[in-house]
Write an enzyme that holds these catalytic residues in place. Sequence first.
Site, PDB file in Angstrom:
ATOM      1  N   LYS A  36       0.851  -1.200   0.000  1.00 24.99           N
ATOM      2  CA  LYS A  36       0.000   0.000   0.000  1.00 24.99           C
ATOM      3  C   LYS A  36       0.883   1.245   0.000  1.00 24.99           C
ATOM      4  O   LYS A  36       2.106   1.142   0.202  1.00 24.99           O
ATOM      5  CB  LYS A  36      -0.911  -0.037   1.228  1.00 24.99           C
ATOM      6  CG  LYS A  36      -0.146   0.073   2.529  1.00 24.99           C
ATOM      7  CD  LYS A  36      -1.024  -0.234   3.733  1.00 24.99           C
ATOM      8  CE  LYS A  36      -0.183  -0.116   4.995  1.00 24.99           C
ATOM      9  NZ  LYS A  36      -0.833  -0.658   6.164  1.00 24.99           N
ATOM     10  N   ARG A 136     -11.026  -0.565  14.884  1.00 20.24           N
ATOM     11  CA  ARG A 136     -10.955   0.192  13.637  1.00 20.24           C
ATOM     12  C   ARG A 136     -11.971  -0.446  12.704  1.00 20.24           C
ATOM     13  O   ARG A 136     -13.138  -0.103  12.755  1.00 20.24           O
ATOM     14  CB  ARG A 136      -9.523   0.146  13.075  1.00 20.24           C
ATOM     15  CG  ARG A 136      -9.305   1.119  11.947  1.00 20.24           C
ATOM     16  CD  ARG A 136      -7.846   1.201  11.516  1.00 20.24           C
ATOM     17  NE  ARG A 136      -7.363  -0.034  10.902  1.00 20.24           N
ATOM     18  CZ  ARG A 136      -6.141  -0.169  10.392  1.00 20.24           C
ATOM     19  NH1 ARG A 136      -5.277   0.830  10.433  1.00 20.24           N
ATOM     20  NH2 ARG A 136      -5.769  -1.307   9.837  1.00 20.24           N
ATOM     21  N   TYR A 276      15.416  33.366   2.212  1.00 22.31           N
ATOM     22  CA  TYR A 276      14.329  34.226   2.687  1.00 22.31           C
ATOM     23  C   TYR A 276      14.583  34.694   4.107  1.00 22.31           C
ATOM     24  O   TYR A 276      15.024  33.900   4.954  1.00 22.31           O
ATOM     25  CB  TYR A 276      13.010  33.447   2.707  1.00 22.31           C
ATOM     26  CG  TYR A 276      12.404  33.194   1.353  1.00 22.31           C
ATOM     27  CD1 TYR A 276      12.045  34.241   0.506  1.00 22.31           C
ATOM     28  CD2 TYR A 276      12.133  31.890   0.943  1.00 22.31           C
ATOM     29  CE1 TYR A 276      11.463  33.991  -0.724  1.00 22.31           C
ATOM     30  CE2 TYR A 276      11.540  31.629  -0.285  1.00 22.31           C
ATOM     31  CZ  TYR A 276      11.217  32.687  -1.118  1.00 22.31           C
ATOM     32  OH  TYR A 276      10.639  32.435  -2.324  1.00 22.31           O
ATOM     33  N   MET A 324      10.327  26.048  -1.523  1.00 21.21           N
ATOM     34  CA  MET A 324       9.452  25.094  -2.203  1.00 21.21           C
ATOM     35  C   MET A 324      10.272  24.172  -3.121  1.00 21.21           C
ATOM     36  O   MET A 324      10.075  22.966  -3.118  1.00 21.21           O
ATOM     37  CB  MET A 324       8.386  25.837  -3.008  1.00 21.21           C
ATOM     38  CG  MET A 324       7.317  24.907  -3.537  1.00 21.21           C
ATOM     39  SD  MET A 324       6.101  25.740  -4.558  1.00 21.21           S
ATOM     40  CE  MET A 324       5.227  26.734  -3.370  1.00 21.21           C
TER      41      MET A 324
END
Length: 384
Positions: A36, A136, A276, A324
């Site tokens: 998964k 669950r 920055y 980013m």
Amino acid sequence: MTPTSYIEISESAIETNIDFIHRLIGDQVQYSAVVKGNAYGHGTEIYCPVAYKHGVRHFSVANAEEAVVLKKAVPQQDVTILIMGFIHDSDLEWAIENEIEFYVFEPSRLEAALAAARKVSKPARIHLEVETGMNRTGLERKAFKKALELVEKNKGLLLVKGVCTHLAGAESITNYKRIRDQQKKFKRSLEVLKNHDLDEYHVHMASSAATIRYPKTRFDLVRVGILQYGFFPTEETLVHYLNKEKNFDNPLKRVVSWKTQVMEIKTVKPGEFVGYGTSYFANKATRIAIIPVGYSSGFNRSLSNAGKVLIRGSRLDVIGTVNMNMMAVDITSCPEVEKGDEVVLIGCQGDLEISVSSFGDFSQTINYELLTRLPQSIPRITTK
Ligand SMILES: *Cc1c(COP(=O)(O)O)cnc(C)c1O
């Protein structure tokens, strides 16, 4: 196009880990490869064919979308695909038609499976998941009994391929009592089965941690995820294993490496800031390398002024904020660094290594999250 960064998947590491799992469980227990989350970030299309090549024939995924990707990645004829979680009722016919097995964890799912099986005139291959204390998904005792009755009445349409449950944290001794209680409860559910005449089915409970720590939970199938990718579920599980074996070498190998290259180099004058804002102040002349990876590619912003990378065999600091798509690394101590040099974000270079966990916040279970967060968009390539 040359990728900005790429992920290497080591075939020999996969082989080492799969051999370890097979040796651990012996040949009486089947191993379902849990793939998964895009094979825990390794890439289903890359990981699964290699696992197949090394003998894996049973794969488990979380949902129908993952099953679609998996189905294309491995040969069809001798592979079992099991969906452990969500499938929309409208996709049940598809699953049944394609002989994909799936969990049934509540009564309405069973009704829907029966209706779909009737429609396509083919049996639904189901695994009855029982609730044993995780709270669950899973059938409560009464619903489980009812489900078995319905199965018996509809034998040609409901084929039980498994009876299973999931443990709520076998990787930590804190949960010992809870795990033992779940084992007892599961055993009581298995006793109910004696009153029913079913065809052959698997009984399964253990994921990686229980496979290592509670061998009795292996029954005849284990659902192994994280071990395949070279990680013990927790440090505690690793220590338990090593003490038991009296052999202190980690038997697993990390499969994944993540690499990029130096994009630009410059020198910053004393008294200037890097990147920055004011998060990094150069109090001396500082040589920096700009790296074309940032938080959008999965290099967490929390590694601003904290992360490490390897260039030319040296471990170097990320300075300033992770942007980013870029970040800066202090290369003052390593004057030979050039534009185009390999940068290792996860993996080895020379004698040094950046591990997956050092890449996170050092907490134990973070490997799972870090791996699955490696963006699908980064190209994966296999290496020996
Ligand atoms: C993810 C998962 C597993 C595998 O867990 P690992 O700790 O990675 O071995 C097994 N069973 C179920 C139901 C899961 O969701």
